[in-house]
Design a protein around this motif. Structure first.
Motif, PDB file in Angstrom:
ATOM      1  N   SER A  77       0.841  -1.208   0.000  1.00 46.22           N
ATOM      2  CA  SER A  77       0.000   0.000   0.000  1.00 46.22           C
ATOM      3  C   SER A  77       0.872   1.252   0.000  1.00 46.22           C
ATOM      4  N   ASN A  78       1.783   1.299  -0.964  1.00 48.20           N
ATOM      5  CA  ASN A  78       2.751   2.399  -1.003  1.00 48.20           C
ATOM      6  C   ASN A  78       2.090   3.761  -1.151  1.00 48.20           C
ATOM      7  N   GLN A  79       1.042   3.824  -1.981  1.00 50.16           N
ATOM      8  CA  GLN A  79       0.418   5.115  -2.253  1.00 50.16           C
ATOM      9  C   GLN A  79      -0.179   5.736  -1.004  1.00 50.16           C
ATOM     10  N   THR A  80      -0.743   4.897  -0.143  1.00 47.89           N
ATOM     11  CA  THR A  80      -1.340   5.424   1.088  1.00 47.89           C
ATOM     12  C   THR A  80      -0.296   6.144   1.922  1.00 47.89           C
ATOM     13  N   VAL A  81       0.910   5.574   1.978  1.00 48.33           N
ATOM     14  CA  VAL A  81       1.984   6.179   2.769  1.00 48.33           C
ATOM     15  C   VAL A  81       2.569   7.395   2.068  1.00 48.33           C
ATOM     16  N   THR A  82       2.840   7.254   0.765  1.00 45.40           N
ATOM     17  CA  THR A  82       3.498   8.349   0.051  1.00 45.40           C
ATOM     18  C   THR A  82       2.597   9.562  -0.121  1.00 45.40           C
TER      19      THR A  82
END
Length: 289
Positions: free
Chosen positions: A57-62
């Motif tokens: 879930s990279n987008q949630t963090v970035t």
């Protein structure tokens, strides 16, 4: 113009927020504390971020931005913040019986902004009153509101033409300013003795007018040449700023007066806030472009 309420309350717990890119961004650790009642929400967030990354879930963090909020010690510190959309995704990853009530509360918190979108006159009047409360005269306010509208039309054009918000917006804005005033925004702020304050809220009417000229000319240049992406819009920004800079030079030559001034409105703002009992010890006034 930045809405005033930087802290909202959910079930007696404070949640810090900041107005950024025309929407509210909330302190993630505050939300985690509300939902989990963790004694160390910062550690919880670090662990959750790692889990989200491990799960892909990279987008949630970035999509979380580091924005300055007032910490418990009274200092402005960079804090991970998320807008409503990203916050909803984070909440889904936190097992808590408070998740659904919090989502409903979050939607309600954004209602004022929805009102303004549906009724632009309401937003303009709120902005006008905001500046009145800070001691500005009506003529300056009229010019400032026009500059906000001009800026909004330019950034909308940039978005449509593939320019990314954040760094690319900042670079293009600096190119316009350098070509218009011969100063980058950071240098202009130094001339005025500003640090974290918003430069445009400390400009005189002529500085605002030539800022508008540079940005509107840039927008027209982008449209006329159908500029796409960062590089093409950078060329439009330089040309737009150069045209405004030429007009500024002509004005100064004809009148013998300098447009850029060292004057700022910090004392006026502080005095106005004292009168309204709004001064809370901060000497830094943060307002959006």
């Amino acid at each position: 113009m930045e809405p005033k309420d930087k802290i909202v309350v959910f079930e007696s717990k404070q949640v810090r927020r900041v107005w950024h890119n025309e929407e509210w961004w909330f302190a993630v650790v505050d939300v985690i504390e509300v939902l989990t009642e963790s004694s160390n929400p910062s550690v919880y967030w670090r662990v959750l971020k790692k889990r989200l990354l491990d799960e892909g879930s990279n987008q949630t963090v970035t999509k979380c931005n580091g924005l300055k909020l007032k910490a418990a010690d009274g200092k402005m510190r960079v804090t991970d913040c998320a807008n409503t959309e990203t916050l909803f995704r984070i909440i889904q990853s936190i097992p808590s019986p408070k998740a659904e009530p919090f989502k409903q509360w979050l939607a309600k918190v954004g209602y004022e902004r929805i009102q303004e979108i549906e009724n632009p006159e309401l937003a303009a009047e709120r902005a006008r009153q905001y500046y009145r409360d800070l001691g500005y005269d009506e003529a300056w306010i009229d010019t400032r509101l026009k500059s906000i509208d001009t800026r909004g039309r330019l950034t909308d054009e940039w978005k449509d033409r593939g320019v990314k918000e954040g760094l690319e917006f900042s670079i293009l804005t600096a190119e316009i300013a350098k070509a218009t005033f011969g100063l980058a925004p950071s240098e202009h702020k130094k001339v005025k003795g500003l640090k974290n304050e918003n430069l445009r809220d400390h400009m005189n009417p002529l500085e605002l007018i030539f800022t508008m000229l540079g940005e509107e000319t840039t927008r027209q240049e982008a449209v006329d040449r159908d500029a796409l992406g960062f590089e093409e819009n950078k060329e439009a920004a330089i040309d737009g700023g150069t045209a405004a800079g030429a007009a500024l030079a002509t004005y100064e030559e004809k009148t013998g007066k300098k447009v850029v001034s060292a004057r700022n409105f910090k004392a006026q703002i502080a005095e106005a806030k004292q009168k309204q009992k709004l001064l809370d010890g901060e000497s830094k006034e943060e307002i959006v472009e």
